[in-house]
Design a protein around this motif. Structure first.
Motif, PDB file in Angstrom:
ATOM      1  N   MET A   1       0.825  -1.204   0.000  1.00 44.16           N
ATOM      2  CA  MET A   1       0.000   0.000   0.000  1.00 44.16           C
ATOM      3  C   MET A   1       0.866   1.262   0.000  1.00 44.16           C
ATOM      4  N   GLN A   2       1.948   1.235   0.756  1.00 44.63           N
ATOM      5  CA  GLN A   2       2.858   2.381   0.820  1.00 44.63           C
ATOM      6  C   GLN A   2       3.496   2.638  -0.539  1.00 44.63           C
ATOM      7  N   GLU A   3       3.899   1.578  -1.214  1.00 50.35           N
ATOM      8  CA  GLU A   3       4.611   1.708  -2.485  1.00 50.35           C
ATOM      9  C   GLU A   3       3.680   1.918  -3.677  1.00 50.35           C
ATOM     10  N   ASN A   4       2.392   1.696  -3.506  1.00 50.44           N
ATOM     11  CA  ASN A   4       1.421   1.809  -4.602  1.00 50.44           C
ATOM     12  C   ASN A   4       0.245   2.691  -4.191  1.00 50.44           C
ATOM     13  N   GLN A   5       0.546   3.849  -3.604  1.00 58.32           N
ATOM     14  CA  GLN A   5      -0.512   4.695  -3.050  1.00 58.32           C
ATOM     15  C   GLN A   5      -1.535   5.133  -4.095  1.00 58.32           C
ATOM     16  N   ALA A   6      -1.074   5.481  -5.279  1.00 57.78           N
ATOM     17  CA  ALA A   6      -2.013   5.944  -6.315  1.00 57.78           C
ATOM     18  C   ALA A   6      -2.994   4.834  -6.685  1.00 57.78           C
ATOM     19  N   THR A   7      -2.476   3.619  -6.846  1.00 62.50           N
ATOM     20  CA  THR A   7      -3.331   2.479  -7.185  1.00 62.50           C
ATOM     21  C   THR A   7      -4.318   2.197  -6.066  1.00 62.50           C
ATOM     22  N   VAL A   8      -3.826   2.195  -4.828  1.00 58.59           N
ATOM     23  CA  VAL A   8      -4.674   1.872  -3.680  1.00 58.59           C
ATOM     24  C   VAL A   8      -5.809   2.883  -3.556  1.00 58.59           C
ATOM     25  N   ARG A   9      -5.509   4.162  -3.825  1.00 60.09           N
ATOM     26  CA  ARG A   9      -6.552   5.196  -3.746  1.00 60.09           C
ATOM     27  C   ARG A   9      -7.685   4.909  -4.723  1.00 60.09           C
TER      28      ARG A   9
ATOM     29  N   GLY B   1      -8.703   1.033  -0.419  1.00 61.36           N
ATOM     30  CA  GLY B   1      -8.089   2.205   0.193  1.00 61.36           C
ATOM     31  C   GLY B   1      -8.980   2.880   1.221  1.00 61.36           C
TER      32      GLY B   1
ATOM     33  N   LYS C   1      -8.706   3.247   5.510  1.00 61.20           N
ATOM     34  CA  LYS C   1      -8.733   4.556   6.162  1.00 61.20           C
ATOM     35  C   LYS C   1      -9.850   4.590   7.210  1.00 61.20           C
TER      36      LYS C   1
ATOM     37  N   HIS D   1       2.164   2.506  13.121  1.00 58.22           N
ATOM     38  CA  HIS D   1       2.314   2.408  11.664  1.00 58.22           C
ATOM     39  C   HIS D   1       3.754   2.695  11.267  1.00 58.22           C
TER      40      HIS D   1
END
Length: 185
Positions: free
Chosen positions: A102-110, A115, A119, A150
């Motif tokens: 999730m950290q490395e693929n934030q745009a995808t997760v959003r 995502g 949250k 975290h």
């Protein structure tokens, strides 16, 4: 092989590939090849990459959901809040591969359904730790306790030292924050 085991293998391999080359650049064909199965066999369990990711997310976040359900049933005492943080750290450490993704693929997760639900889980947890009459500073300490866990899961690995000692230190800092938020109550 039992269906559950095949599902788990697919998820494990997919998460490895997502971490290695990114979610967008990983195809179902590559996942099937790494598993040495046909695409049809893969489709039996998952129709899309998003289905795989949602399945991974659900499996790894189930302990978080169980923790939230448990916390809701408990009295809102400081000791219960401390225990909530202890249990949350265990859940975070178990789900570390997913959170790294999730950290490395934030745009995808959003863009994916996972995502927002993550949250929402974190916000629910931070709200449980707070009290309605808390000052802004007390509320910030409660939120910071969660985010300390975290940060400890991902960023403390760069700090020198024994991994177990680092996890204990992170938990101590989070517990100290929650204790300080409750001082004078």
């Amino acid at each position: 092989m039992a269906r559950g085991n095949t599902r788990q293998r697919i998820q494990d391999v997919a998460l490895e590939l997502f971490a290695e080359q990114g979610y967008e650049k990983t195809s179902l064909r590559e996942i099937a090849e790494r598993l040495d199965v046909t695409k049809a066999a893969l489709y039996y369990h998952f129709k899309t990459k998003e289905d795989i990711l949602v399945g991974i997310f659900e499996d790894l976040t189930r302990p978080m959901d169980e923790l939230i359900d448990w916390a809701r049933e408990q009295p809102r005492t400081l000791e219960i809040k401390r225990e909530t943080l202890r249990r949350y750290q265990v859940a975070l450490l178990a789900a570390a591969p997913l959170f790294r993704f999730m950290q490395e693929n934030q745009a995808t997760v959003r863009e994916l359904s996972v995502g927002l639900t993550f949250k929402e889980r974190v916000l629910t947890l931070t709200e449980f730790l707070q009290e309605p009459d808390f000052t802004i500073e007390q509320k910030v300490r409660c939120v910071s306790a969660v985010f300390t866990l975290h940060a400890g899961t991902f960023f403390v690995e760069r700090v020198e030292g024994d991994p177990e000692e680092k996890h204990e230190a992170v938990l101590e800092v989070a517990l100290d924050l929650i204790d300080r938020a409750h001082e004078g109550r």
